[in-house]
Design an enzyme around this catalytic site. Structure first.
Site, short mmCIF file in Angstrom:
data_model
loop_
_atom_site.label_atom_id
_atom_site.label_comp_id
_atom_site.label_asym_id
_atom_site.label_seq_id
_atom_site.Cartn_x
_atom_site.Cartn_y
_atom_site.Cartn_z
N CYS A 81 41.53 -15.43 62.67
CA CYS A 81 42.36 -14.56 63.50
C CYS A 81 43.51 -13.99 62.67
O CYS A 81 43.30 -13.22 61.76
CB CYS A 81 42.83 -15.33 64.73
SG CYS A 81 43.36 -14.23 66.04
N HIS A 172 37.74 -17.56 66.60
CA HIS A 172 38.20 -18.94 66.42
C HIS A 172 36.99 -19.89 66.39
O HIS A 172 36.52 -20.31 67.45
CB HIS A 172 39.12 -19.35 67.57
CG HIS A 172 40.45 -18.66 67.52
ND1 HIS A 172 41.50 -19.15 66.80
CD2 HIS A 172 40.87 -17.50 68.07
CE1 HIS A 172 42.53 -18.33 66.92
NE2 HIS A 172 42.17 -17.32 67.69
N GLU A 174 37.01 -22.88 65.66
CA GLU A 174 37.42 -24.25 65.98
C GLU A 174 37.32 -24.58 67.47
O GLU A 174 37.34 -25.75 67.83
CB GLU A 174 38.84 -24.51 65.46
CG GLU A 174 39.97 -23.79 66.21
CD GLU A 174 40.21 -22.36 65.75
OE1 GLU A 174 39.27 -21.74 65.21
OE2 GLU A 174 41.32 -21.86 65.96
N SER A 225 52.59 -50.44 77.04
CA SER A 225 52.33 -50.20 78.45
C SER A 225 50.99 -50.79 78.89
O SER A 225 50.75 -50.99 80.07
CB SER A 225 52.29 -48.69 78.70
OG SER A 225 51.20 -48.14 77.97
N GLY A 226 50.11 -51.01 77.93
CA GLY A 226 48.75 -51.40 78.30
C GLY A 226 47.79 -50.24 78.09
O GLY A 226 46.58 -50.41 78.18
N GLY A 227 48.33 -49.06 77.79
CA GLY A 227 47.46 -47.90 77.52
C GLY A 227 46.93 -47.94 76.09
O GLY A 227 47.37 -48.75 75.27
N VAL A 228 45.98 -47.05 75.81
CA VAL A 228 45.34 -47.04 74.49
C VAL A 228 46.35 -46.70 73.38
O VAL A 228 46.37 -47.33 72.33
CB VAL A 228 44.18 -46.01 74.46
CG1 VAL A 228 43.50 -46.02 73.11
CG2 VAL A 228 43.18 -46.32 75.54
N ASP A 229 47.20 -45.69 73.63
CA ASP A 229 48.06 -45.20 72.56
C ASP A 229 49.05 -46.25 72.07
O ASP A 229 49.15 -46.52 70.87
CB ASP A 229 48.82 -43.94 73.02
CG ASP A 229 47.88 -42.87 73.55
OD1 ASP A 229 46.70 -42.90 73.16
OD2 ASP A 229 48.31 -42.03 74.35
N SER A 230 49.77 -46.85 73.01
CA SER A 230 50.76 -47.84 72.55
C SER A 230 50.06 -49.07 71.99
O SER A 230 50.57 -49.73 71.08
CB SER A 230 51.75 -48.21 73.66
OG SER A 230 51.09 -48.81 74.75
#
Ligand code: XMP
Length: 600
Positions: A81, A172, A174, A225-230
């Site tokens: 682009c 694009h 991608e 927190s119990g989430g995947v990220d943390s």
């Protein structure tokens, strides 16, 4: 030794720059993102460069611009682009303002090139541009044209100078809408001589080394927190640093899923010993929410209390010298409708005054800020996090509190009028349409709505009927389908987000998650909220209804209802009906908009 030079994506501001790098990584190539102003010798240490698109039309178009010096590097360069237009201009071509193209176009390849190996002569590509290349300079040729549905043909959709190894695509590749885009990216990596060295396993040692060098000899503090990220960040820290330097805090608000807080503790406490801090604040949260009906009020109370609890703990633990680690991932930093509210709640977690002070002092570490969810999951797997931890769905900050609805026991005043209009509408033979006696949050024309759900029963409504009725019926923002027994009476039951209701919902949620896992359906839905309505479908004056809310979505901005196998419902509905006080099970058939994912 394997060549491990990355493909460098120059971020010219286009909204897909990070996606380009993620796509290369998905194909197994090491890809990094750099600003156009980054030191040239750093950019030169790449096997190839990709110039992204840009929202600005002339930010870099002066001679000697940041892009110009990159284009003089003796490595392969591909532009998309705006990047494509910069390449054309730099080598003597022309770009004019006009002839915009948006959405899908057909790319017709007119000249063979290694960049189009294994790409059919005609394929669909995604366009989003206002400026257009109208001529190319010496050494360049047109590789293809594009045409829109109205038959307009646009020249220079793809250009190349094979000797200089310069390529430009007006489209694009991608984005997923460019059907063979990934093949073109793969071809470019081949032209660069880039080897497939990127995998979460290979990324890991580099990441650990960079964490070590950033942290130095400081202590690190993380809210888990119990989430995947943390959890992934926690695992990274534990791998990179001696356990005694890693401090963690988990706050149990009482609105976690069944056994979730225990699982967080089990996963990490053994690793960091008394540096894992656990606060059971559930009593305080339940007390604060007693009698609160309004969803907004609930959110405000939860948010403020969370901040208070975190501040108390952080000052008590005297963490003033520690580095704060956060599980921020790339989509968190994109401003999108779907993450806007996630931001607000993350504000609670990540932007308490004490933390803001740390950010100002440069003491914040965000090791996965460049990654998308899928990459975070891959990394989690490479780190050996349990599979059932990694496949978790997104979970809202206020947790189950936004899934336990409250009622003062009075029917919303407008219910009779809305029901009268429903009764006048024509319904298929055998279908009953009952307006439920409570309101839920929704979104209409970008605005929040707080309206009534319509419950259909008797005959399963088709998707078309649901869509048209949701559009045309006033006062309705959701349609649910009754999966439970036939009913003759529906009444609202007074009560708020109390421990017993949360407990009932935890049981229901565990049944649903168990069946999803058991039937290998975790990936078939993006998220599957289970909701408790203070509405009784029987003579049980303390009864409630459980709503199943499976959704397909990308980032939560919009949502569709995925089709699930009958076997799933056959398994969960009788079990849910077996929970004391559950009088029926409803399936939410509403798209977002007009229904939001959470009921609040
Ligand atoms: P709605 O209900 O607006 O939700 O359709 C869209 C997505 O956002 C999640 N969500 C939240 N996530 N904190 C979060 O981290 C929150 O306060 C919050 N509220 C909603 C919701 O679960 C869905 O994925």
């Amino acid at each position: 030794m394997t060549q491990h030079l990355p493909i460098t994506v120059i971020d010219l501001g286009g909204q897909y720059a990070h996606l380009i790098a993620a796509k290369f990584r998905g194909l197994g190539y090491h890809a990094v993102i750099a600003d156009p102003e980054a030191p040239l010798d750093e950019i030169a240490r790449s096997c190839g460069v990709v110039l992204s698109g840009s929202p600005s039309l002339s930010a870099y178009d002066e001679d000697g611009s940041a892009v110009g010096r990159i284009l003089d590097l003796p490595i392969p360069i591909l532009g998309f682009c705006f990047g494509h237009q910069e390449i054309a201009k730099h080598y003597g071509g022309t770009v004019i303002h006009g002839q915009p193209e948006y959405g899908q176009s057909t790319l017709e390849i007119t000249v063979d090139s290694p960049i189009f190996r294994n790409v059919p002569k005609q394929s669909i590509v995604f366009m989003s541009h206002g400026d257009t290349v109208t001529s190319v300079g010496e050494g360049f040729s047109e590789l293809g044209t594009s045409s829109t549905a109205d038959g307009t043909v646009h020249h220079f959709a793809a250009i190349a100078d094979e000797d200089r190894r310069r390529y430009g695509f007006q489209y694009h590749p991608e984005v997923d809408d460019s059907v063979f885009g990934h093949v073109m990216l793969e071809n470019f990596a081949g032209i660069c001589g880039c080897e497939k060295t990127w995998s979460a396993e290979n990324f890991l040692p580099e990441k650990l080394a960079s964490i070590r060098s950033t942290v130095g000899d400081r202590d690190v503090f993380l809210l888990v927190s119990g989430g995947v990220d943390s959890s992934v960040v926690a695992e990274l820290l534990l791998r990179a640093l001696p356990g005694e330097r890693v401090h963690m805090l988990h706050v149990d608000t009482g609105f976690m899923r069944e056994r979730e807080s225990d699982q967080v503790r089990d996963l990490f406490a053994g690793r960091v010993g008394d540096r894992f801090h656990f606060v059971d604040a559930s009593q305080r949260f339940f007390e604060a929410l007693a009698g609160v009906i309004s969803p907004e009020e609930k959110r405000k109370i939860i948010g403020e209390l969370f901040v208070a609890v975190c501040e108390e703990e952080m000052s008590r633990l005297n963490l003033s010298d520690a580095l704060l680690a956060q599980g921020t991932i790339y989509p968190d930093t994109i401003e999108s409708g779907g993450t806007r509210r996630a931001h607000v709640i993350k504000t609670h977690h990540n932007r308490v005054p004490l933390i803001e002070e740390m950010i100002r002092a440069g003491r914040v570490l965000e090791p996965i800020a460049d990654l998308y969810k899928k990459e975070v999951r891959d990394l989690g797997r490479a780190l050996g996090l349990p599979g059932e931890w990694i496949d978790r769905h997104p979970f809202p900050g206020p947790g189950l509190a936004v899934r336990v609805l409250a009622s003062d026991g009075r029917e919303p005043a407008e219910r009779a009028v809305v029901q009268a209009a429903i009764d006048e509408a024509v319904w298929p033979e055998g279908m009953q349409a009952t307006v439920l006696p409570l309101r839920s949050v929704g979104v209409k024309a970008d605005l929040r709505s707080y309206e009534l759900p319509l419950c259909l029963s008797g005959v399963l409504p088709g998707a078309d009927l649901v869509a048209t009725r949701l559009k045309t019926l006033p006062g309705i923002n959701r349609i649910v389908w009754n999966l439970g027994p036939a009913f003759s009476k529906v009444s609202c039951v007074p009560g708020s987000c109390t421990p017993d209701r949360v407990r009932t919902l935890q049981q229901a949620d565990a049944i649903v998650t168990g069946a999803l896992r058991g039937q290998d359906l975790m990936d078939a839905v993006w998220q599957f909220p289970v909701v408790l309505l203070p509405v009784s479908f029987s003579n049980d004056a303390a009864g409630c209804a459980i709503v199943l809310r499976p959704v397909s979505s990308e980032r939560g901005m919009t949502a569709r209802v995925p089709e699930l196998p009958q076997a799933f419902f056959d398994a969960v509905v009788p079990e849910l009906l077996g929970i004391p006080t559950v009088t029926t099970v409803l399936l939410d058939l509403s798209t977002k908009p007009p229904g939001t994912i959470e009921w609040e």
